[in-house]
Motif scaffolding. Structure first.
Motif, short mmCIF file in Angstrom:
data_model
loop_
_atom_site.label_atom_id
_atom_site.label_comp_id
_atom_site.label_asym_id
_atom_site.label_seq_id
_atom_site.Cartn_x
_atom_site.Cartn_y
_atom_site.Cartn_z
N HIS A 1 -40.88 -84.56 -17.33
CA HIS A 1 -42.06 -85.37 -17.60
C HIS A 1 -43.35 -84.72 -17.11
CE1 HIS A 1 -39.30 -89.16 -17.63
NE2 HIS A 1 -39.15 -88.39 -18.68
N VAL A 2 -43.23 -83.61 -16.39
CA VAL A 2 -44.40 -82.82 -16.01
C VAL A 2 -44.50 -81.56 -16.88
CG1 VAL A 2 -45.52 -81.51 -14.16
CG2 VAL A 2 -44.37 -83.67 -13.65
N TYR A 3 -43.39 -80.83 -16.97
CA TYR A 3 -43.41 -79.57 -17.72
C TYR A 3 -43.68 -79.77 -19.21
CZ TYR A 3 -41.57 -76.88 -13.76
OH TYR A 3 -41.42 -76.26 -12.54
N TRP A 4 -43.01 -80.76 -19.81
CA TRP A 4 -43.13 -80.88 -21.25
C TRP A 4 -44.50 -81.35 -21.72
CZ3 TRP A 4 -42.71 -79.01 -25.57
CH2 TRP A 4 -42.89 -79.74 -26.74
N THR B 1 -31.30 -75.85 -11.10
CA THR B 1 -32.49 -76.26 -11.84
C THR B 1 -33.42 -77.17 -11.06
OG1 THR B 1 -31.20 -76.06 -13.86
CG2 THR B 1 -33.26 -77.29 -14.00
N LEU B 2 -32.90 -78.23 -10.46
CA LEU B 2 -33.77 -79.19 -9.79
C LEU B 2 -34.55 -78.57 -8.65
CD1 LEU B 2 -31.40 -82.29 -9.71
CD2 LEU B 2 -33.40 -81.96 -11.16
N ALA B 3 -33.87 -77.78 -7.82
CA ALA B 3 -34.55 -77.17 -6.67
C ALA B 3 -35.60 -76.16 -7.13
CB ALA B 3 -33.52 -76.50 -5.76
N ARG B 4 -35.24 -75.34 -8.11
CA ARG B 4 -36.17 -74.30 -8.56
C ARG B 4 -37.36 -74.90 -9.31
NH1 ARG B 4 -31.89 -69.58 -10.60
NH2 ARG B 4 -31.39 -68.82 -8.50
N ALA B 5 -37.11 -75.90 -10.13
CA ALA B 5 -38.21 -76.53 -10.87
C ALA B 5 -39.17 -77.23 -9.93
CB ALA B 5 -37.65 -77.51 -11.89
N GLU B 6 -38.65 -77.88 -8.89
CA GLU B 6 -39.50 -78.56 -7.92
C GLU B 6 -40.30 -77.54 -7.11
OE1 GLU B 6 -41.25 -81.85 -6.29
OE2 GLU B 6 -39.69 -81.88 -7.84
N LEU B 7 -39.67 -76.45 -6.72
CA LEU B 7 -40.37 -75.39 -5.98
C LEU B 7 -41.52 -74.83 -6.82
CD1 LEU B 7 -40.56 -73.43 -3.56
CD2 LEU B 7 -38.96 -71.94 -4.80
#
Length: 440
Positions: free
Chosen positions: A376-379, A130-136
């Motif tokens: 805090h960015v997506y939501w 999740t963290l790597a894909r969301a940041e990408l």
């Protein structure tokens, strides 16, 4: 002497007759790198919507196909989202049955189904690694917003004769057909740059400030009232969430200072644009609460009110795209449209899906977990779109389905972390060896 020359000549001849075989290394490819590259391209193409089908649609087939070949898991938590988005579209196809011979309603529902598939993909994709894909995804999306906003600015000022291509109705539209969609699309990119500044997650301060300046200028020049309000609310949410999630006094002070810097950059950009007479006049015109087409019995809001008692008598609504045939305008309200185009079955599923998304979105953003920062960015970006749904049709915006799937996928990862905290990937910046957060 003659013998040595003869031997040398014979050796050269034999070398020419029997060339040395060269072994080439076997061709290899890294599947994970291929997925990352295709996904990055997929997200970036979301900013290009001048043609239909768009590059985003072609990139989606490539990325989803490659991802599907690698296998995936479905966590039980995500089943609720899958069920609701399926029922939502099923209701639409039931409402479509009387109009199957009409191409436009049929195409509308096929597009709805396609967007639902992309939302399911994003939910499943973000639930793993999740963290790597969301940041990408955020990096790709932010990059695309700079490009889209820059094109909008070029079109608005007719630089290089780009007015007809990148502007509509005297407003910046960039790489989109509608200025309202451009303004809304740019919001999550602006949030990413704001968070990078207030949390000092950027190595290039001036570059990030410049990118924020361009994106905010693009939002402003779209002259979309909904986008203006949505950006302000979403930016405040991102900053408040960051302040709430950090307990260290020094970090909180830095957040306040950098937030002030970010706001200052945005205000400077707006003031500079307002110094142009034509821009200032158009701003004052668009800044009014309602426009001429909003008012009256046959205006936007009047049509919405008149449609409500009619929908109460129609279990399958009006049918896809039938609202415009009755009222000469689209509903400009995604919640009314969910009942008008998808019937009571689809509309109820849509309302329930939105309600559950709001619940899990705030829970994801406020709970302490390794995924809070990206939430805090997506939501905030998704939340303001759900609110915009009351005054514009968002149900076919591609980026809304990206954010919808992302929030459900990230919340799925958080649920899995609660079940097995030692299993989850370790977030950057946490020193606990167990993968747990303190005071969880």
């Amino acid at each position: 002497m003659h013998i040595d020359r003869a031997v040398a000549a014979a050796s050269a001849g034999s070398a020419q007759a029997a060339p040395i075989a060269v072994r080439l290394p076997p061709l290899r490819f890294n599947y994970n790198v291929l997925i990352k590259l295709s996904f990055f391209l997929f997200v970036v193409c979301g900013a290009i919507a001048l043609v239909e089908p768009s590059p985003y649609d072609f990139a989606s087939f490539l990325t989803i196909g490659l991802w599907f070949l690698g296998g995936f898991r479905v966590h039980r938590f995500i089943l609720a989202f899958l069920a609701l988005i399926f029922v939502y579209n099923f209701g639409g196809f039931v409402a479509l049955l009387p109009y199957l011979n009409e191409p436009d309603p049929t195409l509308f529902m096929l597009q709805s189904l396609y967007l639902a598939i992309t939302a399911v993909f994003f939910a499943l994709f973000f639930a793993e690694n999740t963290l790597a894909r969301a940041e990408l995804c955020l990096k790709a999306y932010a990059f695309s917003t700079v490009v889209a906003a820059a094109c909008g600015i070029l079109g608005y000022f007719n630089i290089g004769g780009t007015e007809d291509l990148f502007s509509k109705y005297g407003r910046a539209s960039g790489t989109f057909k509608d200025p309202n969609v451009l303004g809304s699309y740019l919001i999550m990119g602006a949030l990413y740059f704001i968070q990078s500044l207030i949390l000092r997650r950027t190595r290039h301060l001036l570059l990030t400030l410049s990118a924020l300046f361009i994106v905010v200028a693009g939002i402003f020049l779209s002259f979309s009232r909904g986008s203006w309000g949505a950006f302000i609310v979403a930016a405040l949410m991102t900053m408040v969430f960051a302040f709430h999630s950090n307990r260290d006094a020094r970090v909180r002070r830095r957040i306040v200072v950098m937030a002030a810097v970010a706001v200052g950059v945005a205000l400077i950009g707006i003031v500079l644009l307002l110094s142009i007479d034509s821009t200032r006049e158009f701003f004052l015109q668009r800044a009014s609460v309602t426009q001429e087409y909003d008012e009256g019995e046959t205006g936007r809001f009047g049509n919405q009110l008149r449609s409500l008692p009619m929908l109460l008598d129609r279990l399958n609504g009006f049918g896809p795209l039938r609202f415009r045939l009755i009222f000469d305008l689209d509903p400009h309200n995604s919640y009314i449209n969910s009942f008008a185009s998808y019937g009571w079955l689809g509309g109820s599923a849509f309302l329930l899906m939105v309600g559950l998304t709001i619940f899990i979105g705030f829970r994801l953003a406020l709970a302490r977990s390794p995924y809070a920062r990206i939430a805090h960015v997506y939501w905030p970006a998704l939340f303001v779109f759900l609110m915009q749904g009351f005054q514009i049709d968002i149900d076919h915006w591609r980026h809304v389905y990206l954010m919808l799937g992302a929030v459900w996928g990230i919340e799925t990862a958080r649920i899995r972390w609660l079940e097995r905290p030692a299993w989850v990937e370790r977030p950057v910046g946490l020193r606990q060896s167990s993968g747990r957060l303190p005071s969880r």
